[in-house]
Design a protein around this motif. Structure first.
Motif, PDB file in Angstrom:
ATOM      1  N   SER A 103       1.076  16.677   0.070  1.00 20.26           N
ATOM      2  CA  SER A 103      -0.384  16.480   0.056  1.00 20.26           C
ATOM      3  C   SER A 103      -0.773  15.214  -0.698  1.00 20.26           C
ATOM      4  O   SER A 103      -1.704  14.496  -0.312  1.00 20.26           O
ATOM      5  N   PHE A 104      -0.016  14.899  -1.771  1.00 14.22           N
ATOM      6  CA  PHE A 104      -0.274  13.687  -2.548  1.00 14.22           C
ATOM      7  C   PHE A 104      -0.106  12.450  -1.678  1.00 14.22           C
ATOM      8  O   PHE A 104      -0.978  11.570  -1.625  1.00 14.22           O
ATOM      9  N   PHE A 105       1.021  12.356  -0.986  1.00  9.54           N
ATOM     10  CA  PHE A 105       1.264  11.162  -0.189  1.00  9.54           C
ATOM     11  C   PHE A 105       0.422  11.125   1.077  1.00  9.54           C
ATOM     12  O   PHE A 105      -0.007  10.049   1.514  1.00  9.54           O
ATOM     13  N   LYS A 106       0.123  12.272   1.663  1.00  6.76           N
ATOM     14  CA  LYS A 106      -0.744  12.265   2.850  1.00  6.76           C
ATOM     15  C   LYS A 106      -2.155  11.801   2.475  1.00  6.76           C
ATOM     16  O   LYS A 106      -2.818  11.082   3.227  1.00  6.76           O
ATOM     17  N   GLN A 107      -2.602  12.189   1.279  1.00  6.22           N
ATOM     18  CA  GLN A 107      -3.928  11.766   0.822  1.00  6.22           C
ATOM     19  C   GLN A 107      -3.973  10.273   0.517  1.00  6.22           C
ATOM     20  O   GLN A 107      -4.902   9.571   0.921  1.00  6.22           O
ATOM     21  N   HIS A 108      -2.953   9.786  -0.187  1.00  4.57           N
ATOM     22  CA  HIS A 108      -3.028   8.420  -0.695  1.00  4.57           C
ATOM     23  C   HIS A 108      -2.316   7.386   0.179  1.00  4.57           C
ATOM     24  O   HIS A 108      -2.447   6.183  -0.090  1.00  4.57           O
ATOM     25  N   LEU A 109      -1.623   7.845   1.199  1.00  2.97           N
ATOM     26  CA  LEU A 109      -1.053   6.920   2.192  1.00  2.97           C
ATOM     27  C   LEU A 109      -1.745   7.108   3.532  1.00  2.97           C
ATOM     28  O   LEU A 109      -1.186   6.836   4.584  1.00  2.97           O
ATOM     29  N   ALA A 110      -2.977   7.582   3.478  1.00  2.63           N
ATOM     30  CA  ALA A 110      -3.739   7.843   4.705  1.00  2.63           C
ATOM     31  C   ALA A 110      -4.138   6.538   5.371  1.00  2.63           C
ATOM     32  O   ALA A 110      -4.354   5.532   4.709  1.00  2.63           O
TER      33      ALA A 110
END
Length: 383
Positions: free
Chosen positions: A376-383
């Motif tokens: 969820s961290f990377f999906k949010q911030h690498l969107a």
């Protein structure tokens, strides 16, 4: 004016001069030359990296991702070996993550497990062996460099950003254990790294120069520096690089313990629980790998020298506004590293303490590694 240069004659003249100079050299001069020749030969031998397609990991291969071994160069010309994991049946340009660590481990261990798992969750991932380690090139072997190993993360970003299915504006990094500090440091000067996560963080500069929980006195720190400095004379005279534990131990009498391996071949009586945790991963079928320093041998004894003068993430404020996620075990002896980084890091930042978990649990225990939170961290911030 055009001039034709006889390069062959120049080379022959240089060789002749070198031979005459060689005949003039005696004593320590000849010894120094022999060391240089040996080092040069080793470097040439390591200039090529040969990789096998055989599955050689400490974890099972996933049928949800594609895998292939790759190589790329860092800014110092060192060839890095890596495993590239890609989700099957994915289309378009994807977010990507560079992964490395723990300190002394190889891509066939924890970093590969993290990379494969994150690829199952939709990311292109790259687990790489740091310079001087595993299948990567670089001489001297079993050496670490805070500068070069930080650069390794940026080189991994170079590679990922050149892949046709990767969106180069959506690349992050995961550092495990001792390579957490390198990942954070890389992000302070490489804004292409859009988000950083760490697991079981260790600050290797702080660990080597100050010991666990900053336990060295100033006198002990100076004693370690003196030992490393004198060891350089020994290595220079012998033409070999002695091995030793990366955190130079000092015994109860205040004496340096020399030549110690990272882990013993067998556990002593009444071992420290932290030693047991590392041993049960690196020295058993659970995590042993013949290419890993922690599994088999030790670092060069002088490895700590550069870490004394190269503090990790000294400019951590430069990561902001890019986010940082710090994951640590509730019972980890290293927990304070993550907590201390969290105190000084700028927002956005998050600290995740995993209950009933120690440092090594976060290497491979799938029921304890918070992959949902990492995703969820990377999906949010690498969107």
């Amino acid at each position: 004016m055009n001039m034709k240069i006889d390069t062959k004659a120049l080379v022959n003249r240089k060789v002749g001069l070198d031979r005459r100079n060689l005949l003039k050299m005696t004593g320590t001069g000849m010894a120094a030359l022999s060391v240089g020749i040996a080092a040069s030969g080793q470097a040439v031998a390591q200039s090529q990296v040969n990789l096998s397609d055989t599955w050689d990991k400490t974890f099972a291969k996933s049928d949800k991702v594609g895998h292939r071994k790759v190589t790329f160069k860092n800014r110092y010309g060192i060839i890095l070996a890596a495993d590239l994991y890609q989700p099957k049946n994915a289309s378009g340009r994807l977010a990507a993550i560079a992964v490395s660590g723990p300190f002394g481990a190889v891509k066939e261990q924890a970093s590969g497990l993290y990379a494969q798992t994150m690829a199952e969750r939709g990311f292109v991932t790259l687990a790489f062996d740091p310079s001087y380690t595993g299948e990567s090139s670089g001489e001297t072997r079993n050496m670490a460099s805070p500068d070069v190993n930080t650069e390794d993360f940026s080189a991994a970003v170079d590679f990922l950003g050149l892949q046709p299915n990767v969106d180069r504006d959506r690349i992050g990094a995961i550092g495990i254990c001792g390579f957490s500090g390198m990942a954070l440091t890389a992000a302070t000067s490489d804004s292409r790294i859009k988000a950083v996560a760490t697991a079981s963080m260790y600050d290797m500069s702080r660990s080597m120069s100050r010991s666990h929980k900053d336990g060295y006195t100033m006198e002990q720190r100076q004693k370690v520096i003196d030992y490393i400095s004198q060891q350089r004379w020994v290595d220079a005279e012998s033409g070999k690089y002695a091995l030793g534990y990366h955190e130079v131990p000092i015994d109860e009498k205040g004496n340096i313990v020399k030549g110690q391996r990272v882990l013993p071949e067998t556990l002593p009586a009444n071992p420290d629980p932290v030693l047991v945790a590392f041993f049960n991963y690196y020295k058993t079928p659970r995590g042993f790998h013949p290419k890993g320093i922690n599994s088999t041998t030790a670092w060069t004894a002088t490895t700590p020298m550069s870490f004394f003068s190269f503090p990790m993430y000294a400019n951590i404020e430069m990561i902001s506004p890019r986010p940082v996620l710090l994951v640590a075990g509730e019972n980890a002896h290293s927990r304070y590293y993550s907590e201390d980084v969290y105190k000084v890091a700028s927002d956005p930042k998050e600290l995740v303490i995993v209950p009933n978990t120690d440092h090594v649990d976060l290497y491979d225990q799938m029921d304890k590694i918070p992959f949902d939170r990492l995703t969820s961290f990377f999906k949010q911030h690498l969107a």
